[in-house]
Each structure stands twice: as C-alpha cells, then as structure tokens.
Design a protein around this motif. Structure first.
Motif, PDB file in Angstrom:
ATOM      1  N   LEU A  19       7.765  -5.748  -7.409  1.00 48.21           N
ATOM      2  CA  LEU A  19       7.974  -6.968  -5.750  1.00 48.21           C
ATOM      3  C   LEU A  19       8.608  -8.127  -6.641  1.00 48.21           C
ATOM      4  CD1 LEU A  19       5.428  -5.321  -3.779  1.00 48.21           C
ATOM      5  CD2 LEU A  19       7.240  -6.295  -3.324  1.00 48.21           C
ATOM      6  N   SER A  20       7.710  -8.504  -8.127  1.00 48.20           N
ATOM      7  CA  SER A  20       7.832 -10.144  -8.124  1.00 48.20           C
ATOM      8  C   SER A  20       8.758 -10.492  -9.311  1.00 48.20           C
ATOM      9  CB  SER A  20       6.567 -10.350  -8.404  1.00 48.20           C
ATOM     10  OG  SER A  20       5.140 -10.261  -7.745  1.00 48.20           O
ATOM     11  N   GLY A  21       9.013  -9.176 -10.400  1.00 51.04           N
ATOM     12  CA  GLY A  21       9.649  -9.020 -11.324  1.00 51.04           C
ATOM     13  C   GLY A  21       9.154  -9.203 -12.814  1.00 51.04           C
ATOM     14  N   LEU A  22       9.680  -9.351 -13.638  1.00 41.30           N
ATOM     15  CA  LEU A  22       8.955  -9.051 -15.018  1.00 41.30           C
ATOM     16  C   LEU A  22       9.879 -10.694 -15.869  1.00 41.30           C
ATOM     17  CD1 LEU A  22       6.756  -8.481 -16.633  1.00 41.30           C
ATOM     18  CD2 LEU A  22       8.109  -6.967 -17.829  1.00 41.30           C
ATOM     19  N   THR A  23       9.974 -11.412 -16.279  1.00 39.72           N
ATOM     20  CA  THR A  23      11.297 -12.206 -17.183  1.00 39.72           C
ATOM     21  C   THR A  23      10.450 -11.560 -18.528  1.00 39.72           C
ATOM     22  OG1 THR A  23       9.411 -13.849 -17.763  1.00 39.72           O
ATOM     23  CG2 THR A  23      10.537 -14.543 -16.227  1.00 39.72           C
ATOM     24  N   GLN A  24      11.938 -12.056 -19.428  1.00 42.76           N
ATOM     25  CA  GLN A  24      11.736 -11.556 -20.959  1.00 42.76           C
ATOM     26  C   GLN A  24      10.638 -12.081 -21.335  1.00 42.76           C
ATOM     27  OE1 GLN A  24      14.525  -9.982 -22.568  1.00 42.76           O
ATOM     28  NE2 GLN A  24      12.842  -9.488 -23.867  1.00 42.76           N
ATOM     29  N   GLU A  25      10.256 -13.014 -21.587  1.00 39.13           N
ATOM     30  CA  GLU A  25       9.614 -14.072 -22.136  1.00 39.13           C
ATOM     31  C   GLU A  25       8.428 -13.937 -21.421  1.00 39.13           C
ATOM     32  OE1 GLU A  25       7.595 -18.833 -22.388  1.00 39.13           O
ATOM     33  OE2 GLU A  25       8.012 -17.625 -20.220  1.00 39.13           O
ATOM     34  N   GLU A  26       7.915 -12.829 -20.143  1.00 41.94           N
ATOM     35  CA  GLU A  26       6.198 -12.190 -19.778  1.00 41.94           C
ATOM     36  C   GLU A  26       6.426 -10.909 -20.579  1.00 41.94           C
ATOM     37  OE1 GLU A  26       5.987 -13.887 -15.254  1.00 41.94           O
ATOM     38  OE2 GLU A  26       7.444 -12.250 -15.736  1.00 41.94           O
ATOM     39  N   ASP A  45       0.509  -1.004   0.048  1.00 41.84           N
ATOM     40  CA  ASP A  45       0.037   0.301  -0.336  1.00 41.84           C
ATOM     41  C   ASP A  45       0.584   1.182   0.606  1.00 41.84           C
ATOM     42  OD1 ASP A  45      -2.359  -1.118  -0.152  1.00 41.84           O
ATOM     43  OD2 ASP A  45      -2.857  -1.708   2.232  1.00 41.84           O
ATOM     44  N   LEU A  46       1.671   1.153   0.737  1.00 43.68           N
ATOM     45  CA  LEU A  46       2.794   2.475   1.146  1.00 43.68           C
ATOM     46  C   LEU A  46       3.395   2.302  -0.569  1.00 43.68           C
ATOM     47  CD1 LEU A  46       4.518   1.974   4.052  1.00 43.68           C
ATOM     48  CD2 LEU A  46       3.049   3.960   3.775  1.00 43.68           C
ATOM     49  N   MET A  47       3.609   1.160  -1.297  1.00 47.31           N
ATOM     50  CA  MET A  47       4.633   1.021  -2.534  1.00 47.31           C
ATOM     51  C   MET A  47       3.778   1.744  -3.875  1.00 47.31           C
ATOM     52  SD  MET A  47       6.853  -2.234  -2.522  1.00 47.31           S
ATOM     53  CE  MET A  47       7.088  -1.288  -4.491  1.00 47.31           C
ATOM     54  N   GLU A  48       2.669   1.292  -3.709  1.00 49.00           N
ATOM     55  CA  GLU A  48       1.438   1.676  -4.400  1.00 49.00           C
ATOM     56  C   GLU A  48       0.729   3.308  -4.132  1.00 49.00           C
ATOM     57  OE1 GLU A  48      -2.384  -0.053  -4.775  1.00 49.00           O
ATOM     58  OE2 GLU A  48      -1.259  -2.030  -4.565  1.00 49.00           O
ATOM     59  N   ASN A  49       0.570   3.912  -3.036  1.00 44.72           N
ATOM     60  CA  ASN A  49       0.035   5.316  -3.209  1.00 44.72           C
ATOM     61  C   ASN A  49       1.552   6.359  -4.351  1.00 44.72           C
ATOM     62  OD1 ASN A  49      -1.910   6.573  -1.690  1.00 44.72           O
ATOM     63  ND2 ASN A  49      -1.066   4.442   0.026  1.00 44.72           N
ATOM     64  N   SER A  50       2.603   5.538  -3.346  1.00 42.41           N
ATOM     65  CA  SER A  50       3.720   6.484  -4.207  1.00 42.41           C
ATOM     66  C   SER A  50       4.103   7.091  -5.898  1.00 42.41           C
ATOM     67  CB  SER A  50       5.410   6.006  -3.650  1.00 42.41           C
ATOM     68  OG  SER A  50       5.492   6.124  -2.479  1.00 42.41           O
ATOM     69  N   LEU A  51       3.019   5.908  -6.242  1.00 45.08           N
ATOM     70  CA  LEU A  51       3.215   5.934  -7.550  1.00 45.08           C
ATOM     71  C   LEU A  51       1.881   6.394  -8.027  1.00 45.08           C
ATOM     72  CD1 LEU A  51       4.079   1.857  -8.387  1.00 45.08           C
ATOM     73  CD2 LEU A  51       5.380   3.620  -8.781  1.00 45.08           C
ATOM     74  N   ASP A  94      -0.411  -2.493 -11.166  1.00 48.91           N
ATOM     75  CA  ASP A  94       0.234  -3.911 -11.923  1.00 48.91           C
ATOM     76  C   ASP A  94       1.625  -2.956 -11.333  1.00 48.91           C
ATOM     77  OD1 ASP A  94      -1.678  -4.870 -12.332  1.00 48.91           O
ATOM     78  OD2 ASP A  94      -2.516  -3.511 -14.164  1.00 48.91           O
ATOM     79  N   MET A  95       2.165  -1.878 -11.521  1.00 45.78           N
ATOM     80  CA  MET A  95       3.559  -1.742 -11.834  1.00 45.78           C
ATOM     81  C   MET A  95       4.173  -2.303 -10.304  1.00 45.78           C
ATOM     82  SD  MET A  95       5.394   2.391 -12.370  1.00 45.78           S
ATOM     83  CE  MET A  95       7.367   1.669 -12.010  1.00 45.78           C
ATOM     84  N   CYS A  96       3.225  -1.984  -8.885  1.00 53.37           N
ATOM     85  CA  CYS A  96       3.679  -2.640  -7.745  1.00 53.37           C
ATOM     86  C   CYS A  96       3.885  -4.196  -8.106  1.00 53.37           C
ATOM     87  CB  CYS A  96       2.905  -2.349  -6.608  1.00 53.37           C
ATOM     88  SG  CYS A  96       3.159  -2.279  -5.239  1.00 53.37           S
TER      89      CYS A  96
END
Length: 418
Positions: free
Chosen positions: A143-150, A93-99, A137-139
C-alpha cells in the motif's frame, strides 16, 4: 463478516492453503439507500506521505495532503458509521488474510515490483525481500510503497547514488486506495471487478478482486482482466433491479456497455441505464454528479444535470446489447424504480458557490439508511438543500480527504444493505 486473523506461521503453500482466511456472512447490495449493515473502508496510511508537488498530478491528487489530519478525518468517518450500527471491515484485513497463501504472495510480489525496475538480478532481490516479510509488513509495503533508499537500508547495502533514492521506487505507492468504491463495487451478491483507466491504480483492482475471491466471494470478472475501463464510482445500484452506469472520463462507453451486458445476461440487474457525463475532472464519475439519498430522491449537481444523456440498455436476440436514447432521464428512472416521480435536490447559491462545492464533492454523499446521509461539512449549500428536503445530514470534516477528489460515497464500499 468475521475475518479470521490467524496467520500462517510458514511460507509452505500446503499449510497456508489449509488456513480459513475468512468466514463470510450475508452479502447483498440491491440499492444505494437501504439500511447499511456492513462496509469496507481503508484508513489512509503512509502512502499519502509519498505525494509531493512533483508527482501529485500523476498520482491523481490536486494538492499535497497532510496525512495525520486525513487520518483524523477518516477516523471521524468510521466513528459516524459505527455509532449508527454499521460494521466496518478494513481493506487491509482482507489483504492480509490473502497473504497467508503462498500463491498470493508470489503473485502480488511480481505484481508489485515497479515497472521502472529493470534487470533480473534486481527483480530477484526485491522478490526475496518481500516474500520473507510477515503479512502485516508486506501489506504495508504493497500500500505505502518502497523506495530504493528504504530497500537498501533494510538490506544493509550501500545506496546507489546514481538515482534519486527518495523518488525511485522498487514498489510504487497506492495513495488512492482510500477511495475503495472504485476498486470494488457490489451489485446484488456479486463483486464487479473494476478496470482502472489510470495505470497508477490498476494494482488496486487486482489486489481487491483477489482478496475477495480468497474470502469466498463471487466475482463477476477478475480485476486482472484486460479490457475497456470501468471504475466503481460509475456504478450505482439504484434499486428495484435497476443499475446505473456512468460513461465518463474514467469509464469508457465500451466498458459501460460490456458491464451492462454482463449484468443483464447473468441476472444481476433487471434493467440498466447508461448515463453519459461531461468529461471533466469535476465530473470524473457518476457519483460526483448524482447520488441517492432516499428511495425516490437523488442529490444532483445542478451545474451538470441538464447535460446528462441517458441510454436504456437491452439484450438483443444474439446476446449483444441494443441502446435506446432516453428523452427524459429522471422520468425513465422513476419508471424503472417504480416510484411516481424522482425528486432532484440540488444546491442553491450563486454559480461560484455551486461550482466550488461541486469541486469538493458536494453531490457525493453516502446513505446510511433512507433519508440519512454522510456528507463533507464544507459543502454548506448542498447540505442545506438536503436538510430542507427532509434529509438528515451527518457531516464529516473534509480539509484533507477532499484533496484527492472523492467524498464519503467514494471512500466506502458497502457489502450489505437491507
């Protein structure tokens, strides 16, 4: 603390800047054991699924965790706290608010793009993709990362089969984010900006520091600053103005000394003790060797307490620090805490049992109030010792969460205590 979850509808910096991202209530941590009122947690997410046998060592895990079971254990942890009247604030929630702020979006986008990505064209593609996402979605990706495939599938492009798509990240995951104590710890009314020893965790400190600043918090230093390592698990607010800082395999002597000087200079601490630990995986932070369970009582690892070395820190006339070795660590602690004696509680059992439970964070407990703690259920001998000493122990299932070498103290960042 009330988090305003209203999100900006656009990416215009002016409109985002007018949003109220948070309304902070009272904040203050003057001890490790006062009645806990508010705490920050992070429920582990898909980032744990990114840990595989090939990368578990580099991601600081000792085994491959089972996400669903880890989440169930963490939900149990949260329930224990909430039943006892503790308000839980989610790191997400803290991170999403910053975004909701344009400058945060740009800064975190650049910060998140994996160091393994080369070429301005690819950087631009990743940046464009991330900045068009919703804060939620950005948060999730941060946190979870994003692979090249994704990344390729999301854009509808043809995958590059020259790379291992499942292991090649355009945004690296943060599986250690569940251990929120390390990335943000509070002394009095100030957030101590931590600096991680390991590169795989450094983004956490920057996200957390920036998120709290956006929420209006006072910070001692920015998590983005370079300098000697200091991690939150090595900072214990013992009470009566006394702060303990561990010198460990994760917090350097230079980092601990620098933080001590800052705390004393700015009046956030009246006294500081540095405690040098054995450099080992099982003693990575001060709170893996000793945590407070009452105003005058510490739970300690009997296997290691005799090898701890204490140093009293004082300011010199030039504004630097002078260190004085302490012969009797717990005697000095009693003096600084204003108590007749400091009780030490340690596990019984044979040497094998004590070492096994220390490895499973037996000494790493979270005090909800004086004499009441949350502990892992697997550490029976540590928990028995606490109960015999008159401490109420609330046990937490720990089959999966313990794989990252962190207990209830590591998984919590208190922001308000009585």
């Amino acid at each position: 603390m009330q988090i305003d979850k209203k999100m900006s509808t656009g990416r215009c910096g002016e409109s985002a800047a007018t949003e109220s991202v948070a309304r902070l209530g009272k904040i203050g941590i003057r001890s490790e054991v006062g009645q806990l009122r508010r705490v920050v947690l992070h429920r582990p997410g898909r980032e744990l699924d990114r840990i595989v046998p090939e990368n578990r060592d580099s991601q600081l895990f000792d085994d491959v965790p089972w996400l669903e079971a880890a989440q169930a254990e963490h939900d149990n942890f949260r329930s224990i706290l909430e039943i006892r009247g503790v308000e839980v604030v989610e790191l997400r929630d803290l991170m999403e608010n910053s975004l909701t702020y344009e400058d945060t979006i740009q800064a975190w986008t650049d910060l998140s793009i994996s160091s393994g990505i080369h070429g301005t064209r690819v950087h631009g593609q990743v940046r464009e993709y991330l900045t068009q996402l919703s804060p939620f979605d950005m948060c999730e990706i941060l946190l979870s990362g994003l692979t090249q495939e994704e990344f390729d599938l999301a854009r509808g492009t043809v995958p590059d089969h020259l790379v291992d798509l499942a292991q090649h990240y355009v945004v690296d995951p943060l599986p250690n984010a569940v251990f929120v104590r390390d990335s943000g710890t509070w002394v009095d009314t100030t957030l101590v900006g931590t600096r991680f020893a390991s590169g795989v965790r450094r983004r956490e400190a920057q996200y957390v520091s920036h998120a709290w600043q956006r929420a209006g918090a006072r910070t001692l230093r920015s998590g983005a600053e370079l300098g000697p390592a200091v991690e939150g698990g090595d900072v214990l607010v013992a009470g009566n103005g006394c702060v303990l800082i561990g010198v460990s395999c994760r917090t350097s002597a230079a980092g601990a000394t620098e933080l001590a000087r800052e705390l004393l200079t700015q009046g956030q601490a009246g006294s500081v003790l540095l405690i040098r630990l054995p450099e080992a995986r099982s003693t990575m932070h001060l709170d893996t060797v000793m945590t407070m369970v009452d105003w005058d009582t510490f739970l300690v690892s009997g296997e290691h307490v005799a090898s701890l070395a204490g140093f009293r820190v004082r300011l010199d006339r030039a504004g630097g620090v002078a260190l004085t070795a302490v012969d009797d660590l717990f005697g000095e602690l009693a003096c600084l805490l204003g108590v007749p004696v400091v009780r030490q509680v340690s596990a019984a059992g044979d040497v094998f049992t004590r070492r096994r439970e220390q490895w499973a964070d037996g000494a790493n407990v979270l005090a909800i109030r004086p004499g009441v703690v949350v502990a892992y259920d697997r550490n029976r001998f540590f928990n028995d010792a606490l109960e015999k000493a008159g401490i109420e122990v609330l046990t937490l299932p720990s089959g999966e969460l313990a794989r990252g070498r962190g207990g209830p103290h590591c998984m919590s960042c208190p922001v308000l205590r009585d």
